[in-house]
Design a protein around this motif. Structure first.
Motif, mmCIF file in Angstrom:
data_model
loop_
_atom_site.group_PDB
_atom_site.id
_atom_site.type_symbol
_atom_site.label_atom_id
_atom_site.label_comp_id
_atom_site.label_asym_id
_atom_site.label_seq_id
_atom_site.Cartn_x
_atom_site.Cartn_y
_atom_site.Cartn_z
ATOM 1 N N ALA A 1 -13.119 11.850 -22.089
ATOM 2 C CA ALA A 1 -12.134 11.966 -23.158
ATOM 3 C C ALA A 1 -12.775 12.632 -24.359
ATOM 4 N N ALA A 2 -11.946 13.267 -25.179
ATOM 5 C CA ALA A 2 -12.409 13.864 -26.432
ATOM 6 C C ALA A 2 -11.242 13.873 -27.411
ATOM 7 N N ASN A 3 -11.504 13.521 -28.647
ATOM 8 C CA ASN A 3 -10.471 13.455 -29.682
ATOM 9 C C ASN A 3 -9.278 12.624 -29.208
ATOM 10 N N ALA A 4 -9.586 11.518 -28.526
ATOM 11 C CA ALA A 4 -8.535 10.677 -27.942
ATOM 12 C C ALA A 4 -8.687 9.236 -28.389
ATOM 13 N N PRO A 5 -7.590 8.490 -28.497
ATOM 14 C CA PRO A 5 -7.693 7.053 -28.760
ATOM 15 C C PRO A 5 -8.439 6.364 -27.617
ATOM 16 N N VAL A 6 -8.990 5.199 -27.888
ATOM 17 C CA VAL A 6 -9.726 4.459 -26.866
ATOM 18 C C VAL A 6 -8.829 4.153 -25.673
ATOM 19 N N ASP A 7 -7.601 3.796 -25.932
ATOM 20 C CA ASP A 7 -6.653 3.482 -24.849
ATOM 21 C C ASP A 7 -5.343 4.219 -25.127
ATOM 22 N N PRO A 8 -5.234 5.466 -24.706
ATOM 23 C CA PRO A 8 -4.071 6.281 -25.071
ATOM 24 C C PRO A 8 -2.747 5.676 -24.594
ATOM 25 N N GLU A 9 -1.733 5.743 -25.469
ATOM 26 C CA GLU A 9 -0.384 5.348 -25.095
ATOM 27 C C GLU A 9 0.363 6.573 -24.581
ATOM 28 N N TRP A 10 1.589 6.389 -24.141
ATOM 29 C CA TRP A 10 2.372 7.487 -23.562
ATOM 30 C C TRP A 10 2.670 8.585 -24.584
ATOM 31 N N ASP A 11 2.645 8.227 -25.872
ATOM 32 C CA ASP A 11 2.965 9.197 -26.914
ATOM 33 C C ASP A 11 1.809 9.394 -27.894
ATOM 34 N N SER A 12 0.590 9.112 -27.442
ATOM 35 C CA SER A 12 -0.570 9.260 -28.319
ATOM 36 C C SER A 12 -0.781 10.720 -28.713
ATOM 37 N N THR A 13 -1.402 10.910 -29.859
ATOM 38 C CA THR A 13 -1.774 12.242 -30.325
ATOM 39 C C THR A 13 -3.291 12.300 -30.501
ATOM 40 N N ALA A 14 -3.807 13.498 -30.668
ATOM 41 C CA ALA A 14 -5.249 13.689 -30.822
ATOM 42 C C ALA A 14 -5.728 13.056 -32.116
ATOM 43 N N THR A 15 -6.946 12.574 -32.102
ATOM 44 C CA THR A 15 -7.516 11.911 -33.272
ATOM 45 C C THR A 15 -8.215 12.883 -34.216
ATOM 46 N N ALA A 16 -8.323 14.157 -33.815
ATOM 47 C CA ALA A 16 -8.972 15.152 -34.673
ATOM 48 C C ALA A 16 -8.458 16.541 -34.312
ATOM 49 N N PHE A 17 -8.553 17.430 -35.252
ATOM 50 C CA PHE A 17 -8.155 18.835 -35.047
ATOM 51 C C PHE A 17 -9.268 19.579 -34.311
ATOM 52 N N ARG A 18 -8.899 20.435 -33.364
ATOM 53 C CA ARG A 18 -9.870 21.268 -32.650
ATOM 54 C C ARG A 18 -9.531 22.733 -32.907
ATOM 55 N N PRO A 19 -10.396 23.463 -33.577
ATOM 56 C CA PRO A 19 -10.106 24.859 -33.917
ATOM 57 C C PRO A 19 -9.873 25.699 -32.663
ATOM 58 N N PRO A 20 -8.989 26.683 -32.717
ATOM 59 C CA PRO A 20 -8.706 27.536 -31.557
ATOM 60 C C PRO A 20 -9.957 28.181 -30.967
ATOM 61 N N ALA A 21 -10.907 28.592 -31.810
ATOM 62 C CA ALA A 21 -12.117 29.233 -31.295
ATOM 63 C C ALA A 21 -12.895 28.283 -30.376
ATOM 64 N N SER A 22 -12.884 26.995 -30.700
ATOM 65 C CA SER A 22 -13.545 25.992 -29.855
ATOM 66 C C SER A 22 -12.684 25.652 -28.652
ATOM 67 N N ALA A 23 -11.371 25.583 -28.879
ATOM 68 C CA ALA A 23 -10.450 25.190 -27.816
ATOM 69 C C ALA A 23 -10.499 26.140 -26.633
ATOM 70 N N MET A 24 -10.817 27.407 -26.879
ATOM 71 C CA MET A 24 -10.818 28.407 -25.800
ATOM 72 C C MET A 24 -12.147 28.488 -25.057
ATOM 73 N N GLN A 25 -13.116 27.627 -25.452
ATOM 74 C CA GLN A 25 -14.398 27.570 -24.764
ATOM 75 C C GLN A 25 -14.469 26.284 -23.942
ATOM 76 N N PHE A 26 -15.061 26.366 -22.751
ATOM 77 C CA PHE A 26 -15.189 25.178 -21.924
ATOM 78 C C PHE A 26 -16.160 24.176 -22.549
ATOM 79 N N ALA A 27 -15.730 22.923 -22.604
ATOM 80 C CA ALA A 27 -16.625 21.807 -22.914
ATOM 81 C C ALA A 27 -16.897 21.095 -21.589
ATOM 82 N N GLU A 28 -18.150 20.736 -21.339
ATOM 83 C CA GLU A 28 -18.521 20.145 -20.060
ATOM 84 C C GLU A 28 -18.764 18.646 -20.182
ATOM 85 N N TYR A 29 -18.365 17.916 -19.120
ATOM 86 C CA TYR A 29 -18.513 16.464 -19.074
ATOM 87 C C TYR A 29 -19.091 16.087 -17.719
#
Length: 462
Positions: free
Chosen positions: A258-286
């Motif tokens: 998980a990333a920028n997510a609540p500990v236990d997401p609900e059905w209508d949860s939203t992200a906990t932080a903004f992710r800039p488009p330049a970062s969003a278009m790059q793969f993050a590995e887990y």
């Protein structure tokens, strides 16, 4: 001047052995002529057999057998001995017949270097591994068994077909993340869901979910089925994500990343932080390697809850890739000049040409006006050695080939002692240049070999 050995494609012309298919527990390596490789608990150099548990669970070997006779499959029985997952057990074929749990194990037979039948037998009498009708002739301190091969696969790729749903209430709970959840009523989607006006997003979004999601919900549920057919669990399992603005992932129903997510997401949860488009278009590995045991043969599911910053945000992206890699034992018998009792085998050789060892050079760092003497010890395997060649180059220049000789005149010591030498004269290199080399040899039957070997299938300079 830097000195090293360099690699080229290895060409070994070898015979073929076809043992039975591998099992959960198997023989992976043995030595039938041990003179100096591995001493047993008596200080003797007994023959040895390596047993490997290729599963994800421990196996109690009580009731399993080793035998060198096809007519007596229960010749030597293991005591109650737990073999942990992905672990090796060494058994000495010394004819001492020791079966004490927790102590070194010794069979009631020895191995013949000339070749004979060898098998590992399950408690029900079925064959786990066998060399039949017999393994080929063996050489001193050269082991035999099964080579390894690296494998890698991207199980979920960009453009993979899945199913998507924008939930309108909490009725699904977490059931939608399980592998056996029925998603037939969900909309078909292509991996890479989202919306937005960013030109970079346009190239990534395969399924536009703006109409179903924007101003309605900050969450999108994405299920990506994939198939797993490897018989060997991966050494590494990796999730790669491009996302705007957050996500939570499950593998066959188990929380995975998980990333920028609540500990236990609900059905209508939203992200906990903004992710800039330049970062969003790059793969993050887990790294999901610790969850590789959750993979099942056949159908599996990666479930992604994509999270937008708000339900009304004007851009969203969720794109996942899942890849694994590892090392698997092959089903073909191989010789190992680099023997590895109690650890992973290398690639090995199908047949055995001249045995090359103890390569060296002098001086260690020659001056520009000094000759460079290269030596290598050579022994015949199954046929006389006919030639030994030094393949060398300076920096990245052309490859030169020089015959090594055992005549006492080329820095090789005493003539006829099995140590061969060649001289690279000064003038071929200058101070600070790199000289690289490897050896190739052939015997009278046309079998070829080389040194150095690159036995590790995943971590070599080659």
């Amino acid at each position: 001047m830097k000195l090293s050995s360099f690699s080229t494609a290895c060409c070994l012309l070898l015979g073929l052995l076809s043992p039975a298919a591998f099992a959960q527990v198997q023989i992976t390596e043995f030595m039938a002529s041990n003179t100096r490789t591995l001493a047993d608990d008596y200080g003797d150099y007994s023959d040895w057999i390596e047993i490997y548990n290729d599963s994800q669970t421990p196996v109690n070997l009580y009731g399993w057998h080793l035998t060198d006779s096809a007519g007596n499959l229960s010749k030597w029985q293991f005591p109650s001995t737990n073999l942990p997952p992905k672990s090796y057990l060494m058994v000495f074929a010394s004819n001492r017949n020791r079966r004490t749990p927790g102590a070194a194990l010794h069979t009631n037979f020895e191995l013949k270097a000339s070749g004979e039948y060898l098998a590992l037998v399950r408690p029900d009498g079925s064959i786990a591994t066998q060399f039949s009708p017999e393994y080929p002739p063996q050489m001193p301190d050269v082991s035999f068994g099964f080579g390894t091969q690296a494998f890698s696969q991207t199980a979920i790729t960009t453009g993979a077909v899945g199913r998507v749903k924008i939930p309108l209430d909490a009725s699904l709970g977490r059931t939608w993340t399980s592998n056996d959840f029925d998603h037939a009523s969900w909309a078909v989607a292509t991996n890479g869901i989202g919306f937005g006006t960013n030109s970079g997003y346009a190239a990534l979004i395969q399924s536009d979910v703006r109409a179903a999601m924007q101003h309605i919900n900050g969450s999108a549920f994405l299920r990506l089925p994939f198939s797993y057919t490897n018989t060997t669990p991966p050494e590494q399992l990796t999730l790669r994500m491009k996302f705007d603005d957050g996500f939570a992932a499950w593998l066959n129903g188990a929380p995975a990343a998980a990333a920028n997510a609540p500990v236990d997401p609900e059905w209508d949860s939203t992200a906990t932080a903004f992710r800039p488009p330049a970062s969003a278009m790059q793969f993050a590995e887990y790294d999901l390697t610790s969850l590789s045991g959750l993979l099942v043969t056949g159908a599996n599911t990666l479930a992604i809850q994509g999270l937008n910053l708000t339900a009304s945000d004007n851009s969203f992206l969720a794109l996942a890739e899942l890849a694994w890699n590892g090392v698997a034992y092959q089903s073909e018998g191989r010789y190992f000049v680099v023997r590895t009792p109690g650890s992973l085998n290398g690639t090995g050789a199908k047949d055995l040409g001249p045995i090359l060892t103890f390569a060296g050079h002098f001086p260690n760092t020659p001056a520009a006006n000094q000759s460079l003497i290269i030596t290598c010890k050579v022994a015949q395997a199954f046929a006389p050695v006919t030639n030994l060649t030094l393949n060398w180059r300076v920096m990245f220049g052309v490859t030169n080939r020089t015959t090594l000789l055992d005549d006492g005149l080329h820095g090789d010591g005493t003539a006829g002692d099995g140590v061969y030498g060649a001289v690279i004269a000064p003038g071929n290199y200058t101070a600070g240049q790199m000289v690289r080399w490897h050896f190739t040899a052939a015997d009278s039957l046309g079998r070829a070999s080389r040194w150095p070997l690159f036995e590790n299938p995943t971590e070599t300079a080659e």
